[in-house]
Write a protein that holds these residues in place. Structure first.
Motif, mmCIF file in Angstrom:
data_model
loop_
_atom_site.group_PDB
_atom_site.id
_atom_site.type_symbol
_atom_site.label_atom_id
_atom_site.label_comp_id
_atom_site.label_asym_id
_atom_site.label_seq_id
_atom_site.Cartn_x
_atom_site.Cartn_y
_atom_site.Cartn_z
ATOM 1 N N UNK A 84 0.700 -1.198 0.214
ATOM 2 C CA UNK A 84 0.398 0.691 0.035
ATOM 3 C C UNK A 84 0.496 1.172 0.094
ATOM 4 N N UNK A 85 0.417 2.288 -0.504
ATOM 5 C CA UNK A 85 0.926 3.583 -0.363
ATOM 6 C C UNK A 85 0.178 4.536 0.289
ATOM 7 N N UNK A 86 0.240 5.750 1.481
ATOM 8 C CA UNK A 86 -0.491 6.231 1.890
ATOM 9 C C UNK A 86 -0.217 8.297 1.429
ATOM 10 N N UNK A 87 -0.243 8.610 0.844
ATOM 11 C CA UNK A 87 -0.250 10.304 0.916
ATOM 12 C C UNK A 87 -1.267 11.176 2.025
ATOM 13 N N UNK A 88 -0.392 12.707 1.971
ATOM 14 C CA UNK A 88 -0.662 13.393 2.842
ATOM 15 C C UNK A 88 -0.691 14.482 1.134
ATOM 16 N N UNK A 89 -1.578 16.055 2.274
ATOM 17 C CA UNK A 89 -1.509 16.382 1.869
ATOM 18 C C UNK A 89 -0.569 18.179 2.323
ATOM 19 N N UNK A 90 -0.127 18.870 1.906
ATOM 20 C CA UNK A 90 0.352 20.046 3.168
ATOM 21 C C UNK A 90 -0.587 20.979 3.072
ATOM 22 N N UNK A 144 -7.655 26.621 27.081
ATOM 23 C CA UNK A 144 -7.363 26.388 26.287
ATOM 24 C C UNK A 144 -7.567 27.140 24.907
ATOM 25 N N UNK A 145 -6.122 27.068 24.141
ATOM 26 C CA UNK A 145 -6.870 28.072 22.841
ATOM 27 C C UNK A 145 -6.611 27.846 21.450
ATOM 28 N N UNK A 146 -6.238 28.252 20.170
ATOM 29 C CA UNK A 146 -6.629 27.793 19.087
ATOM 30 C C UNK A 146 -5.936 28.610 18.329
ATOM 31 N N UNK A 147 -5.040 27.894 17.133
ATOM 32 C CA UNK A 147 -4.293 28.893 16.073
ATOM 33 C C UNK A 147 -3.782 28.391 14.869
ATOM 34 N N UNK A 148 -3.747 28.827 13.802
ATOM 35 C CA UNK A 148 -3.342 28.287 12.778
ATOM 36 C C UNK A 148 -2.069 27.383 12.961
ATOM 37 N N UNK A 149 -1.931 26.299 11.606
ATOM 38 C CA UNK A 149 -0.857 25.876 11.628
ATOM 39 C C UNK A 149 -1.021 24.834 10.610
ATOM 40 N N UNK A 150 0.377 25.287 10.175
ATOM 41 C CA UNK A 150 1.186 24.202 9.010
ATOM 42 C C UNK A 150 2.014 22.855 8.941
ATOM 43 N N UNK A 151 1.144 21.698 7.949
ATOM 44 C CA UNK A 151 1.743 20.648 8.653
ATOM 45 C C UNK A 151 0.351 19.560 7.266
ATOM 46 N N UNK A 152 1.192 18.139 7.597
ATOM 47 C CA UNK A 152 0.731 17.402 6.312
ATOM 48 C C UNK A 152 0.051 17.152 7.423
ATOM 49 N N UNK A 153 -0.599 16.747 6.531
ATOM 50 C CA UNK A 153 -2.808 16.196 7.031
ATOM 51 C C UNK A 153 -2.581 14.624 6.048
ATOM 52 N N UNK A 154 -2.899 13.725 6.745
ATOM 53 C CA UNK A 154 -3.105 12.526 5.736
ATOM 54 C C UNK A 154 -4.139 12.661 4.779
ATOM 55 N N UNK A 155 -4.647 12.096 3.803
ATOM 56 C CA UNK A 155 -5.901 12.442 3.081
ATOM 57 C C UNK A 155 -6.062 11.215 2.249
ATOM 58 N N UNK A 156 -5.118 9.963 1.843
ATOM 59 C CA UNK A 156 -5.749 9.020 1.444
ATOM 60 C C UNK A 156 -4.092 7.423 1.196
ATOM 61 N N UNK A 157 -5.246 6.617 0.919
ATOM 62 C CA UNK A 157 -4.952 5.004 1.422
ATOM 63 C C UNK A 157 -4.786 4.498 -0.335
ATOM 64 N N UNK A 158 -3.442 3.994 -0.743
ATOM 65 C CA UNK A 158 -4.075 2.899 -1.865
ATOM 66 C C UNK A 158 -4.004 1.525 -1.760
#
Length: 352
Positions: free
Chosen positions: A314-320, A334-348
């Motif tokens: 299998x392969x898995x893909x992430x999107x920035x 508790x606080x919130x903030x924006x952050x840029x990261x790799x997020x899991x999207x799909x698996x083949x």
């Protein structure tokens, strides 16, 4: 019995768990698993050993009227709790009393007249840092044996454990854990985030599929499902002439920015895509099935194949992307903030 927030992992993430990059290299003997809120955690060999002590303790203890299936459930509830309270008892801070005098893998009160029968707090700390003792006490509760100022109750009073919760066999497991631990209201559901991690750990460590896991695969079985209290929508359709793709959505809480304010709403939220097994020849030239990084429509992607998470087929893909994450400030708010990261999207998945 905790009266303060139960999350004690370091560093603290959205839900109190230690965060790891899903694509970072793994140390020997470690495993990387995903919590139900999407956070990836690295399960170290020490965490696995401590979890094994809990499993062995429950398997070896004979409780009247408790079946093997009941023990399967007790294992998951106990490990969910230990994960949230002490990161599987690898957080060194949990070995000494916190501001509430809670200590050990389940953060039980160490004062005289509470969860242990030592004559001094120092003796109780030693007792409650013993994983088998703490596990049995979490499940059985504890009868107060020593009268002392500030004790949990009179001698003979039973501090409730799992067995004192009337519906422990049928209630959602996170609710059983929260009813025993009594964290602040906003932290009650955090035990549930650990459930898929714990169930996968039990599967790998005991070489079986836990009976708490439903027969439905929420990622590939089309339809509406409720599995372990979570609601899922799964829709499958052709991706090409030879490949089918399933989209899984989960009913969950998501944070968004509305008029400059962070707002939490419950809705159907995208979880991931799963491409059902097909031949590798069907994927030749497709970056979703090729190890490496690529760009598509101005977005950065990366694909990981045959890693410790996917296995060889299998392969898995992430999107920035930019996401809103939750954190605790220095005052514990508790606080919130924006952050840029790799997020899991799909698996083949490959069939050959």
């Amino acid at each position: 019995m905790t009266s303060a927030p139960a999350a004690k992992a370091d560093p603290i993430s959205q839900d109190g768990g230690a965060v790891s990059d899903a694509a970072a290299p793994l140390a020997a003997g470690s495993m990387r698993l995903q919590k139900s809120n999407g956070v990836w955690v690295t399960i170290t060999p020490q965490m696995q050993r401590n979890a094994g002590v809990v499993i062995d303790t429950i398997r070896a203890t004979n409780w009247s009227g408790v079946s093997s299936r009941d023990k399967d459930r007790l294992i998951v509830i106990s490990l969910m709790t230990m994960a949230q309270e002490s990161t599987f008892f690898t957080n060194s801070r949990t070995q000494m009393p916190d501001s509430n005098n809670d200590v050990g893998p389940f953060q039980q009160r160490s004062l005289v007249g509470w969860y242990a029968d030592g004559r001094t707090q120092a003796e109780n700390i030693r007792i409650l840092n013993d994983i088998p003792y703490a596990t049995r006490t979490f499940i059985e509760g504890h009868r107060v044996a020593i009268s002392a100022p500030g004790a949990a109750g009179r001698v003979g009073y039973i501090i409730p454990g799992v067995f004192q919760k009337k519906n422990w066999r049928t209630d959602e497991m996170w609710k059983v854990a929260a009813d025993v631990q009594v964290p602040a209201a906003k932290y009650r559901y955090y035990y549930e985030y650990w459930r898929p991690v714990v169930e996968e750990m039990v599967t790998l460590m005991e070489g079986r599929t836990p009976t708490t896991v439903g027969t439905v695969n929420v990622y590939t079985t089309a339809g509406d499902h409720t599995v372990n209290g979570r609601k899922w929508q799964t829709r499958c359709e052709p991706y090409s002439k030879t490949i089918d793709r399933c989209t899984a959505k989960i009913w969950s809480t998501q944070v968004s920015r509305v008029d400059g304010q962070f707002v939490q709403t419950n809705a159907w939220n995208f979880n991931n895509l799963t491409y059902l097994p097909s031949t590798r020849a069907d994927w030749v030239g497709n970056p979703l099935a090729t190890h490496g990084e690529f760009s598509s429509q101005g977005r950065d992607w990366k694909t990981s194949c045959a890693d410790t998470w996917t296995g060889p087929d299998a392969c898995r893909a992430f999107i920035r992307t930019t996401v809103i994450e939750s954190y605790l400030d220095s005052s514990g708010n508790r606080r919130f903030r924006d952050t840029e990261k790799w997020v899991f999207n799909n698996v083949v998945h490959f069939s050959d």
